[in-house]
Scaffold this motif. Sequence first.
Motif, PDB file in Angstrom:
ATOM      1  N   GLY A  68       3.551   8.183   2.062  1.00  0.00           N
ATOM      2  CA  GLY A  68       4.458   7.586   1.081  1.00  0.00           C
ATOM      3  C   GLY A  68       4.164   6.142   0.747  1.00  0.00           C
ATOM      4  O   GLY A  68       4.691   5.599  -0.216  1.00  0.00           O
ATOM      5  N   ASP A  89       2.367   1.328  -2.355  1.00  0.00           N
ATOM      6  CA  ASP A  89       2.683   0.000  -1.825  1.00  0.00           C
ATOM      7  C   ASP A  89       1.411  -0.714  -1.394  1.00  0.00           C
ATOM      8  O   ASP A  89       1.208  -1.890  -1.697  1.00  0.00           O
ATOM      9  CB  ASP A  89       3.589   0.109  -0.584  1.00  0.00           C
ATOM     10  CG  ASP A  89       4.895   0.816  -0.881  1.00  0.00           C
ATOM     11  OD1 ASP A  89       5.314   0.815  -2.053  1.00  0.00           O
ATOM     12  OD2 ASP A  89       5.486   1.367   0.066  1.00  0.00           O
ATOM     13  N   HIS A 113      11.495  -1.872   3.169  1.00  0.00           N
ATOM     14  CA  HIS A 113      11.197  -2.769   2.043  1.00  0.00           C
ATOM     15  C   HIS A 113      12.353  -3.737   1.818  1.00  0.00           C
ATOM     16  O   HIS A 113      12.182  -4.951   1.748  1.00  0.00           O
ATOM     17  CB  HIS A 113      11.058  -1.977   0.731  1.00  0.00           C
ATOM     18  CG  HIS A 113       9.788  -1.210   0.580  1.00  0.00           C
ATOM     19  ND1 HIS A 113       8.564  -1.796   0.617  1.00  0.00           N
ATOM     20  CD2 HIS A 113       9.575   0.110   0.325  1.00  0.00           C
ATOM     21  CE1 HIS A 113       7.637  -0.858   0.404  1.00  0.00           C
ATOM     22  NE2 HIS A 113       8.225   0.301   0.236  1.00  0.00           N
ATOM     23  N   HIS A 131      11.865   4.004   5.313  1.00  0.00           N
ATOM     24  CA  HIS A 131      10.803   3.346   4.546  1.00  0.00           C
ATOM     25  C   HIS A 131      11.415   2.417   3.491  1.00  0.00           C
ATOM     26  O   HIS A 131      11.068   1.242   3.407  1.00  0.00           O
ATOM     27  CB  HIS A 131       9.919   4.411   3.884  1.00  0.00           C
ATOM     28  CG  HIS A 131       8.848   3.866   2.999  1.00  0.00           C
ATOM     29  ND1 HIS A 131       7.532   3.814   3.383  1.00  0.00           N
ATOM     30  CD2 HIS A 131       8.882   3.361   1.743  1.00  0.00           C
ATOM     31  CE1 HIS A 131       6.807   3.289   2.413  1.00  0.00           C
ATOM     32  NE2 HIS A 131       7.608   3.006   1.392  1.00  0.00           N
ATOM     33  N   GLU A 132      12.358   2.932   2.735  1.00  0.00           N
ATOM     34  CA  GLU A 132      12.956   2.124   1.667  1.00  0.00           C
ATOM     35  C   GLU A 132      13.753   0.955   2.236  1.00  0.00           C
ATOM     36  O   GLU A 132      13.680  -0.163   1.736  1.00  0.00           O
ATOM     37  CB  GLU A 132      13.863   2.977   0.769  1.00  0.00           C
ATOM     38  CG  GLU A 132      13.136   4.069  -0.022  1.00  0.00           C
ATOM     39  CD  GLU A 132      11.949   3.555  -0.820  1.00  0.00           C
ATOM     40  OE1 GLU A 132      11.942   2.365  -1.198  1.00  0.00           O
ATOM     41  OE2 GLU A 132      11.014   4.339  -1.055  1.00  0.00           O
TER      42      GLU A 132
HETATM   43 ZN    ZN Z   1       7.296   2.035  -0.397  1.00  0.00          ZN
END
Ligand code: ZN
Length: 627
Positions: free
Chosen positions: A515, A519, A446, A442-443
């Motif tokens: 999560g 965002d 980004h 996920h990170e």
């Molecule tokens: Zn995020």
Amino acid sequence: MDSNRNDSPNGRNPGGPKKPKGNLWVTLLFSVAIMLLFSGIYNTIVDSQYTETTFSDFLKEEKAGNLSEVELKYDRIVYLTKTEAAKEPAQQKACYTGLPTGGDTMAMAERLAAQGVKVKEEIVEDNSFITMILSYVMMFGIAFLFMSLITRRMGGEGMMGGISKNKAKVYMEKKTGVTFQDVAGQDEAKESLQEIIDFLHNPLKYTEIGAKLPKGALLVGPPGTGKTLIAKAVAGEAGVPFFSISGSDFVEMFVGLGASRVRDLFKEAAKVAPCIIFIDEIDAVGGARDNRFGSNSEHDQTLNSLLGEIDGFDSTKGIVVLAATNRPETLDKALLRPGRFDRRIIMDTPNFQGRLDTLKVHTRKIRLAEDVDLKKIAQTASGAVGADLANLVNEAALRAVRKGRKLVTQEDLLTAFETVMMGSEKKNSVRTETERRMTAYHEVGHALVAALEKNAMPVSKITIIPRTGGSLGATMYIPDEEKNLYTREDLIAKIHALLGGRAAEEVVFGTMTTGASNDLQRATGLARDMIARYGMSKELGLLSPTVVTNQYLDGQSSLDCSQEIAATVDKAARSLLESCYEENKKLLSENRGLLDEISEYLLTKETITGEELMAYVNAAKHPSEEA
Ligand code: ZN
Ligand code: ADP
């Protein structure tokens, strides 16, 4: 991040509250009330042991020869009939009746005794009267003692303090010891306040010419930008006493108290003028009078009395009222009229230079290691206000002490920044391997989207260490310049970066996690702003129905438009987000190898820097150079 900033939530200052004199009277009053209450209760209990009858009932019993015992008291006759006397002692119930006025008890006693009734006569009447008085005095004494004990317990601030005229919350400093040197940045504000300082120094210079100085100025800005600090600095620069009170202290449960508090404050200030009166959170008392639910007479009275005092005081004496607020639009128009708070001094969120200066001010007394680069910190801490930076420096110093060092290092400062902005690291939280993997992808999602896009902000750091603030991981960016103006492309790039996390989840795991909620919220906000505020969409064109209601606090906004337009905004925002998301998925699928590589690396290292990320990205972009 700034909910706890106002040092004391109700503005109560620890600086030694004076015990107000009014307390004594209130204590006395309460003691009398308690005494009356108790004697009432006592009488009721005593009375309930007897049956009340009339005097003629008593005479009837006497005629019938049914009296067994009679007690003649100073105010009543208590008697036991033969019927009752025959019962078990526990079940006997005596009767009582009042004495007829002017009745001769002596004669009655003799008459009854002659009939063979047992007669008890209470010791002389006036004596019992004295006993009664004495018992009341004693009860009063006990009540008084009790009450003063309670008031003492509450430190004069509790129930009693609240009811009495209370000046305890006004906070006066003879010398603030703060000067403009302690306030970093905010040059425009300082310049506007310079005149006030000069006026406090030398009121004559102005009054001779016949100039009238403003009686008050309004300090407007987000929390933590140093409004209180600069007000103190004005007092410090002018060398005059500083009175401070919070607007919320004026607003009390009891009608009329706020108004009397305002008068007291100005009376005290007039005694030591020239001086500064600082009213924090003036919106608590100065909110517009009509837009409230129902009429609020306490609020109105307080505000009226504040207006009255401001108009009333003689400005040649040198009283200047500074008031702080972050919601200037809610203030009553009457407060802003000429001669009142007609000057508005903006305290803005500091820019890069402001942050750097603030850091310098707060590190003046801190021992810094050689490697400290305040510029880098100021750059990273974009968006932080003065209070955050002061907090950051202190956290860093504490960390250095914990680590047993004598100097504060750059690492201390950087870690402290993260702690202040995001909460501290959760060292021993249990996470399953799947959770860690998903967070890492996920990170990196980004970061990779941002790295591959030309308008995006460069990534400074990626981490999957969970924080007490609730985040499982984070991607941080460096804003390479202080931007005041964003292009449509910049905003789209931001939305891309925000949606990169969710896109990676779907591309890699074919699923979605919780999560991404923050965002999505931020991306939605941005998309809506682009459409309904900045006029950047086909659907709405240049129509901008957004009304910003709370510019200085959290930029809250609302739509002022028809339902159709609102529906159009929603539809347009949705399609904008969807197209950004599809582009993300495409980009990540095309760079799947890179995504896997960096995610694996992040899983082993837990935290990686922007440079490490870019090394991977550049290697993939120019494979020939690497070879
Ligand atoms: Zn995020
Ligand atoms: P506000 O009243 O605007 O909410 P404060 O004046 O209470 O903010 O600021 C809180 C603390 O933050 C100050 O005591 C000071 O340590 C720090 N601070 C805020 N702004 C500045 C600034 N411009 N320069 C130096 N310190 C600042």
